[in-house]
Design a protein around this motif. Structure first.
Motif, mmCIF file in Angstrom:
data_model
loop_
_atom_site.group_PDB
_atom_site.id
_atom_site.type_symbol
_atom_site.label_atom_id
_atom_site.label_comp_id
_atom_site.label_asym_id
_atom_site.label_seq_id
_atom_site.Cartn_x
_atom_site.Cartn_y
_atom_site.Cartn_z
ATOM 1 N N CYS A 104 0.940 -1.544 0.487
ATOM 2 C CA CYS A 104 -0.083 -0.388 0.283
ATOM 3 C C CYS A 104 1.015 0.994 0.149
ATOM 4 C CB CYS A 104 -0.723 -0.345 1.431
ATOM 5 S SG CYS A 104 -2.361 -1.239 0.997
ATOM 6 N N ASP A 105 1.702 1.797 -1.490
ATOM 7 C CA ASP A 105 2.462 3.092 -1.271
ATOM 8 C C ASP A 105 1.699 4.746 -0.778
ATOM 9 O OD1 ASP A 105 4.067 0.429 -2.331
ATOM 10 O OD2 ASP A 105 3.989 1.360 -4.781
ATOM 11 N N SER A 106 0.572 3.790 -0.849
ATOM 12 C CA SER A 106 -0.498 5.388 -0.753
ATOM 13 C C SER A 106 -0.441 5.618 1.370
ATOM 14 C CB SER A 106 -1.314 6.104 -1.438
ATOM 15 O OG SER A 106 -0.483 6.205 -2.453
ATOM 16 N N LEU A 107 -0.095 4.506 1.577
ATOM 17 C CA LEU A 107 -0.621 4.374 3.391
ATOM 18 C C LEU A 107 0.595 5.301 3.753
ATOM 19 C CD1 LEU A 107 -2.200 2.707 5.266
ATOM 20 C CD2 LEU A 107 -1.392 1.322 5.287
ATOM 21 N N THR A 108 0.183 6.055 4.776
ATOM 22 C CA THR A 108 0.660 6.929 4.839
ATOM 23 C C THR A 108 0.707 7.347 6.865
ATOM 24 O OG1 THR A 108 -0.658 9.143 5.472
ATOM 25 C CG2 THR A 108 1.106 9.242 3.467
ATOM 26 N N SER A 109 -0.175 6.693 7.294
ATOM 27 C CA SER A 109 -0.538 5.969 8.838
ATOM 28 C C SER A 109 -0.979 5.121 9.216
ATOM 29 C CB SER A 109 -0.577 7.997 9.976
ATOM 30 O OG SER A 109 -1.903 8.390 9.951
ATOM 31 N N VAL A 110 -0.997 4.180 10.275
ATOM 32 C CA VAL A 110 -2.160 3.493 10.464
ATOM 33 C C VAL A 110 -2.061 3.560 11.978
ATOM 34 C CG1 VAL A 110 -2.834 1.267 10.893
ATOM 35 C CG2 VAL A 110 -1.091 1.947 8.823
ATOM 36 N N THR A 111 -3.465 3.428 12.619
ATOM 37 C CA THR A 111 -3.944 3.253 13.864
ATOM 38 C C THR A 111 -4.536 1.870 14.281
ATOM 39 O OG1 THR A 111 -3.656 5.841 14.410
ATOM 40 C CG2 THR A 111 -5.081 4.602 16.396
ATOM 41 N N ILE A 112 -4.028 1.085 14.927
ATOM 42 C CA ILE A 112 -4.588 -0.019 15.585
ATOM 43 C C ILE A 112 -4.624 0.163 16.679
ATOM 44 C CG2 ILE A 112 -3.619 -2.638 15.903
ATOM 45 C CD1 ILE A 112 -0.767 -1.665 13.919
ATOM 46 N N PRO A 113 -6.607 -0.445 17.078
ATOM 47 C CA PRO A 113 -7.066 -0.036 17.975
ATOM 48 C C PRO A 113 -6.749 -1.670 19.132
ATOM 49 C CG PRO A 113 -8.305 -1.840 16.692
ATOM 50 C CD PRO A 113 -6.753 -1.470 16.069
ATOM 51 N N ASN A 114 -7.124 -1.664 20.155
ATOM 52 C CA ASN A 114 -6.420 -2.294 21.638
ATOM 53 C C ASN A 114 -6.796 -3.415 21.357
ATOM 54 O OD1 ASN A 114 -4.778 -0.244 22.896
ATOM 55 N ND2 ASN A 114 -6.729 1.101 23.671
ATOM 56 N N SER A 115 -7.936 -3.527 20.991
ATOM 57 C CA SER A 115 -8.034 -5.233 21.005
ATOM 58 C C SER A 115 -7.177 -5.859 19.320
ATOM 59 C CB SER A 115 -9.561 -5.604 19.514
ATOM 60 O OG SER A 115 -8.985 -4.186 18.522
ATOM 61 N N VAL A 116 -6.153 -5.552 19.174
ATOM 62 C CA VAL A 116 -5.515 -6.207 17.914
ATOM 63 C C VAL A 116 -4.960 -6.689 19.269
ATOM 64 C CG1 VAL A 116 -4.204 -6.447 16.473
ATOM 65 C CG2 VAL A 116 -6.429 -5.101 16.295
ATOM 66 N N ARG A 117 -4.007 -8.561 19.239
ATOM 67 C CA ARG A 117 -2.791 -9.112 19.506
ATOM 68 C C ARG A 117 -1.914 -9.200 18.503
ATOM 69 N NH1 ARG A 117 -6.251 -7.787 23.000
ATOM 70 N NH2 ARG A 117 -7.830 -8.683 24.383
ATOM 71 N N GLU A 118 -2.399 -9.360 17.728
ATOM 72 C CA GLU A 118 -0.959 -9.976 16.432
ATOM 73 C C GLU A 118 -0.974 -9.002 15.244
ATOM 74 O OE1 GLU A 118 -0.137 -14.106 14.424
ATOM 75 O OE2 GLU A 118 -1.938 -14.112 15.042
ATOM 76 N N ILE A 119 -0.190 -8.815 14.763
ATOM 77 C CA ILE A 119 0.648 -7.715 13.508
ATOM 78 C C ILE A 119 1.246 -9.493 12.541
ATOM 79 C CG2 ILE A 119 1.083 -6.671 12.037
ATOM 80 C CD1 ILE A 119 1.712 -4.997 14.555
ATOM 81 N N GLY A 120 0.509 -9.582 11.307
ATOM 82 C CA GLY A 120 0.946 -11.312 10.692
ATOM 83 C C GLY A 120 1.824 -11.044 9.881
ATOM 84 N N ARG A 121 1.569 -11.901 9.618
ATOM 85 C CA ARG A 121 3.142 -11.947 8.622
ATOM 86 C C ARG A 121 3.224 -10.879 6.952
ATOM 87 N NH1 ARG A 121 6.938 -16.057 6.579
ATOM 88 N NH2 ARG A 121 7.258 -15.457 4.112
ATOM 89 N N GLU A 122 4.310 -10.102 6.984
ATOM 90 C CA GLU A 122 4.087 -8.998 6.046
ATOM 91 C C GLU A 122 2.982 -8.232 5.805
ATOM 92 O OE1 GLU A 122 4.908 -11.409 2.480
ATOM 93 O OE2 GLU A 122 6.374 -12.644 3.537
ATOM 94 N N ALA A 123 2.247 -7.903 6.871
ATOM 95 C CA ALA A 123 1.118 -7.183 7.444
ATOM 96 C C ALA A 123 1.675 -5.938 5.949
ATOM 97 C CB ALA A 123 0.940 -7.189 8.765
ATOM 98 N N PHE A 124 2.679 -5.021 6.835
ATOM 99 C CA PHE A 124 2.623 -3.838 5.763
ATOM 100 C C PHE A 124 3.967 -4.117 5.088
ATOM 101 C CE2 PHE A 124 0.627 -3.491 10.208
ATOM 102 C CZ PHE A 124 -0.141 -2.449 9.988
ATOM 103 N N TRP A 125 4.165 -4.701 4.426
ATOM 104 C CA TRP A 125 5.743 -5.382 3.423
ATOM 105 C C TRP A 125 5.284 -3.868 2.675
ATOM 106 C CZ3 TRP A 125 8.057 -10.453 1.988
ATOM 107 C CH2 TRP A 125 8.994 -9.843 1.086
ATOM 108 N N GLY A 126 6.368 -3.136 2.680
ATOM 109 C CA GLY A 126 6.490 -2.651 1.534
ATOM 110 C C GLY A 126 6.083 -1.050 1.539
#
Length: 189
Positions: A37-59
């Motif tokens: 996602c080349d144009s993604l500039t910021s991400v806010t992840i909620p408190n419910s999330v326990r895991e960020i998966g493999r290659e989730a934000f690659w590139g």
């Protein structure tokens, strides 16, 4: 990622998601969820999330800011690989596991906080983080993997705690600004 063009700018991941009239709590960011996602500039992840998966934000080359919740337990392999605009990352102390190459080629990364519960700095974890100038390894770490800090050409200081028992091959290869490293007596290989 077939939806790479849809995620642009600043996104806030919701705590819940609806599917077929049923509401689910968002517990993880799935494998390759936002990769390329080349144009993604910021991400806010909620408190419910326990895991960020493999290659989730690659590139995600334009990603400059990410808010990681205090509920997070693990970061998957290559999760932030080639996020070349990220400069600072605070990983909360709730994180116990950071997988292989999680931050490799984050070429603008200046600082990162490694949580106290992490015991293994996996292979290629910071390989190619050429803007990283210093890093403190927490006292619970027992292993520094293969090429963990390779090509960190701006790294000038590193503190290796006495909990470390092994340091992998090429762990500091091409760290051209690192003038000295003190290896504690605890290291056996």
């Amino acid at each position: 990622n077939e939806f790479a063009d849809e995620y642009v700018g600043d996104i806030i991941i919701p705590k819940t998601a609806k599917h077929n009239d049923k509401t689910y709590i968002v517990r993880s960011i799935g494998e390759t969820a936002f990769s390329s996602c080349d144009s993604l500039t910021s991400v806010t992840i909620p408190n419910s999330v326990r895991e960020i998966g493999r290659e989730a934000f690659w590139g995600c080359k334009s990603l400059t800011s990410i808010t990681i919740p205090k509920s997070l337990k693990s970061i998957g392999e290559l999760a932030f690989f080639e996020c070349s605009s990220l400069t600072h990352i605070i990983i909360p102390n709730s994180v116990k596991s950071i997988k292989v190459g999680a931050f490799a080629d984050c070429s603008s990364l200046i600082s990162i906080t490694i949580p106290k519960k992490v015991t293994n700095l996996g292979d290629w974890m910071f390989d190619g983080c050429e803007s990283l100038t210093s890093i403190t390894i927490p006292s619970g770490v027992t292993n520094i993997g293969y090429r963990t800090f390779a090509d960190c050409t701006s790294l000038t200081s590193i503190t290796i705690p006495s909990s470390v028992k092994s340091i992998g091959d090429e762990a500091f290869e091409n760290c051209t600004s690192l003038t000295s490293v003190t290896i504690p007596n605890s290291v056996t290989s």
